[in-house]
Design an enzyme around this catalytic site. Sequence first.
Site, PDB file in Angstrom:
ATOM      1  N   GLY A   1       0.823  -1.223   0.000  1.00 51.90           N
ATOM      2  CA  GLY A   1       0.000   0.000   0.000  1.00 51.90           C
ATOM      3  C   GLY A   1       0.849   1.262   0.000  1.00 51.90           C
ATOM      4  N   CYS A   2       0.206   2.416  -0.331  1.00 48.05           N
ATOM      5  CA  CYS A   2       0.920   3.691  -0.406  1.00 48.05           C
ATOM      6  C   CYS A   2       0.799   4.499   0.875  1.00 48.05           C
ATOM      7  CB  CYS A   2       0.395   4.560  -1.537  1.00 48.05           C
ATOM      8  SG  CYS A   2       0.559   3.810  -3.123  1.00 48.05           S
ATOM      9  N   VAL A   3      -0.145   4.164   1.746  1.00 48.39           N
ATOM     10  CA  VAL A   3      -0.278   4.966   2.970  1.00 48.39           C
ATOM     11  C   VAL A   3      -0.179   4.081   4.209  1.00 48.39           C
ATOM     12  CG1 VAL A   3      -1.454   7.042   2.286  1.00 48.39           C
ATOM     13  CG2 VAL A   3      -2.737   4.944   2.447  1.00 48.39           C
TER      14      VAL A   3
END
Lengths: 304, 168
Positions: A302-304
């Site tokens: 994931g990016c966050v």
Amino acid sequence: MTPETEARLLARLDSIDAKLDYVVERQELVEDLIREMTPVAREALNAMAGQMQTWEDRGWFAMGHALIGLFDDLANAYGPDDVHELRGHVVQIVDTVRNLTQPEVLDLANEATDVLHHADDVQPVGPWGMAKAAGDKDVQRGMAVALEMLRHLGQASAHAKSGAPPRERPAPRETPAPSASPAPSASPALSPTPEPASAVLQGEVVEWNGRRFTGEGFLLDTDTWDEALAAEMAKGLGLTLGPDHWTAIRWARQDYMAHRASPNVRRVANGSGLGTEALYTLFPGTPGKTIAMIAGVPKPVGCV
Amino acid sequence: MSFPFAAPPAPTATTGGPRKIALICSKGGLDECYPVLIMANAARMTGITCAVFFTFWGLDVITEDRVDHLHVNFVGNPSSPMPYMLAGLPGMEALGTSFMKKRMTELDIPGVREMVGMLKASGCELYACELAMKMFDRKKEDLLPDVEAVITATDFFEKTHGYDIVFV
């Protein structure tokens, strides 16, 4: 002249005479026939001309003429290759024609023609008229049908453009292999089950401590993990695990087991209750990846 | 033999040394500030040193009474799914905004306020532009507490010597 030759000549003349008689007789017969047939032939000719006149009146010749013109045009516009190609599609064409000539389709076409005949009674509408008409149940049905047709048209055109077969139902997304199954095959690149992205990218497997790791150091089979291994891995990474470290690691592992997806920083921070800042202090640099590595779960994506 | 791997390393810049990124956030649309926040956060998660400079409309992203009311702008956006003639109608902005917020929630992407807080917590430096502050008549107290300082553009470039600069 000898008497023999004279006799031969006479005999010859006789035979010629006989043949002449025969020819004259035939000639007379033919003349008789012509004499008799002339009125009949005239009658027949007249009748035929009349028939032709009728055909002409009905426009058959004009149509034939036009048809010949059509063939000319066709020959000009299409080459032999086109025709050859056409042969391959004949079944499809016939199918289409058959479908188009189904009674219900023809009924629909007839109705459409009726509407066109009564087009004089229809008043032009502006945007508001369209909005008003959109309230009508029949118009709504019609719009639905038109939209459906547009959808198919779009699909067909996309298909025609790409030359690919019509879009098929996408295969259901594969879930990562459950941990209960034996370790995936030795070559992650060839394995049919999706590996963590890093393993596929690196394409190499490293063995250490009797376990298999991706080239980046993420444990390949999460079931071979235990806390002793985690402590040793952390030591190798230069970390001494305290209670907070363990909270993060155990929570990440538990979350992976529940969702089959490695949590990233925010999820661990909120889920374990430690908070973002603490994670960056406990696992300096790349907390998300470091926690996943020590917890023996795949690299988080994931990016966050 | 000890664990033969290093912690996932921070990529090094081509110049050598640890990689650093400075992002400049100059727009205040919901769709325009998210890329900055997400990129900054991703940089921090990858171990990259990161600083963000909020200027002009970007100030809204760190202003206390604006941060929860950022909107999506459809007008003048050629990628907008909305027909151009409709995009300017009253209510379209609110509609687009609520739609985007809904999608963000579905994808488990935090709100702008939480993202800014996350950046601060992860060690990302957040700066407000002094000139823009004067222009919009805002004071340091109007900003989120996560903001490190109000500095000029010159200060920012001095602070971010050796960083890759990204303007959004």
